[in-house]
Scaffold this motif. Structure first.
Motif, PDB file in Angstrom:
ATOM      1  N   TRP A 110       0.814  -1.216   0.000  1.00 20.60           N
ATOM      2  CA  TRP A 110       0.000   0.000   0.000  1.00 20.60           C
ATOM      3  C   TRP A 110       0.845   1.262   0.000  1.00 20.60           C
ATOM      4  CZ3 TRP A 110       1.182   3.212   3.978  1.00 20.60           C
ATOM      5  CH2 TRP A 110       1.823   2.639   5.090  1.00 20.60           C
ATOM      6  N   SER A 113       1.482   3.290  -3.506  1.00 21.49           N
ATOM      7  CA  SER A 113       0.292   3.951  -4.034  1.00 21.49           C
ATOM      8  C   SER A 113      -0.112   5.148  -3.174  1.00 21.49           C
ATOM      9  CB  SER A 113      -0.864   2.962  -4.142  1.00 21.49           C
ATOM     10  OG  SER A 113      -1.197   2.424  -2.878  1.00 21.49           O
ATOM     11  N   ASP A 117      -0.260   8.960  -4.580  1.00 17.76           N
ATOM     12  CA  ASP A 117      -1.428   9.834  -4.474  1.00 17.76           C
ATOM     13  C   ASP A 117      -1.048  11.180  -3.866  1.00 17.76           C
ATOM     14  OD1 ASP A 117      -3.184   8.072  -5.627  1.00 17.76           O
ATOM     15  OD2 ASP A 117      -3.962   7.284  -3.733  1.00 17.76           O
TER      16      ASP A 117
END
Length: 381
Positions: A110, A113, A117
């Motif tokens: 995770w 990502s 972002d």
């Protein structure tokens, strides 16, 4: 970590393990806010800082020790009452608490990502357990608006509760600590989450294409706002006059309404009405004062202000709605030029955002306010 995502993500993509030391709480004159991070790679290189220099050397050493030894997450604290406060340089009377965590991109899918972002200006928050059971310490989740949780805190119910709380923090763009209690059986003993939020830049909407607007747009951009200047007069509303802002030619109240309908305004949005023309001001302020934005200010003399208040009452606004209006706009700085006036407006916006009084610090008012010194979010369970 999210504040340095642009620089950190390339290292994560290369699979480089690192230790992140992140500020969880500050008090007194500690110079950095919760969420500020210092990252150390295995080769000793550093990104970011947590104190503006005061304790960075000591934190850097602690990160290197974690990289070389046991990777167990742990907390650090430096304060003026500590025996080593002078040695590390924190002599200004503050306290800073940090959380150190070892990250390995290979075991945290995770992470890349979430950093992507944040670097790309997309809304994302990371919630990490920084105080609680040893088995849960350092566990983290990434939360995005309307999306499922990435990662886990070790329990499905705990993930659900943390997601709800973190989503609230993300919506307001807040970073700080969040307490999870035992109520509702989401956890067997109290836990503290550090929520790091990364949101698109807050918006500053400036209505009235005048010289003051150009100066305010420049200051707003410098303060981190995404600035839009809107005016119905195409002759004045040109990109050449406002290089620091998006320029929109439209009736102000129509543009504001369209942005609200599109969901592009939030609780961080500031609205500055510089037109001081009733045909623009009245419909615009009537709409703005009924929206859940952070700040609404309007330029004008005191006579103009009193006439404007009467018109707003006649338009049906309540006393509470009218009380939200900052008018005449800005703080008393004795401003004369458009640039000085813009500074007075920006100063009022900053003071309103953080609960400042606008008084000289030499009068004894607090240098740091509770919203920043505790780093705590207004959520609990």
């Amino acid at each position: 970590m999210l504040e340095i995502a642009t620089d950190l993500i390339e290292r994560v993509r290369r699979g480089m393990p690192f230790v992140a030391a992140t500020v969880t709480r500050v008090a007194g004159s500690a110079p950095r806010q919760p969420g500020s991070s210092l990252v150390v790679n295995a080769d000793g290189t550093v990104l970011g800082n947590v104190s503006g220099g005061c304790v960075d050397a000591a934190v850097h050493e602690a990160c290197r020790d974690m990289l070389a030894g046991e990777h167990r997450a742990r907390a650090l604290r430096f304060g003026y009452s500590d025996a080593d406060a002078f040695d590390v340089g924190l002599t200004c009377g503050g306290t800073i608490e940090l959380f150190l965590r070892h990250h390995d991109p290979a075991t945290e899918p995770w992470l890349e990502s979430a950093l992507a972002d944040a670097a790309g200006g997309r809304a994302v928050a990371v919630a990490t357990i920084v105080c609680g059971p040893e088995t849960h310490l350092g566990r983290a989740i990434a939360v995005r608006p309307g999306a499922s949780v990435a990662g886990t805190l070790g329990d499905e119910l705990l993930d659900q509760v943390a997601e709800a709380q973190t989503t609230g923090a993300l919506h307001t763009g807040r970073t700080g600590t969040l307490e999870l209690g035992v109520a509702g059986s989401c956890c067997r003993e109290p836990m503290t989450l550090l929520v790091e939020s990364s949101s698109p830049r807050p918006r500053m909407l400036v209505f009235g294409a005048i010289d003051h607007a150009a100066a305010l747009a420049r200051l707003g951009s410098f303060l981190g706002y995404q600035v839009t200047v809107c005016d119905a007069r195409a002759t004045f509303a040109t990109p050449e006059r406002f290089p620091d802002a998006e320029v929109v030619v439209e009736w102000p109240h129509r543009y504001l309404g369209s942005q609200a309908e599109a969901g592009l305004l939030d609780q961080r949005t500031v609205v500055c009405v510089l037109t001081h023309d009733p045909k623009f001001d009245l419909p615009l302020l009537t709409a703005a004062l009924r929206m859940p934005v952070a700040y609404v200010g309007a330029m004008g003399s005191r006579r103009t202000h009193e006439e404007r208040l009467a018109r707003l009452r006649d338009a049906g606004l309540s006393g509470g709605e009218i009380d939200r209006l900052h008018s005449p706009i800005g703080l008393d700085l004795g401003a004369r030029t458009p640039q000085e006036t813009a500074l007075s407006i920006a100063a009022e916006i900053v003071a309103h955002r953080h609960g400042g009084s606008g008084a000289p610090l030499s009068t004894g008012v607090p240098i740091h306010h509770s919203a920043l010194t505790t780093g705590a979010l207004a959520f609990n369970s």
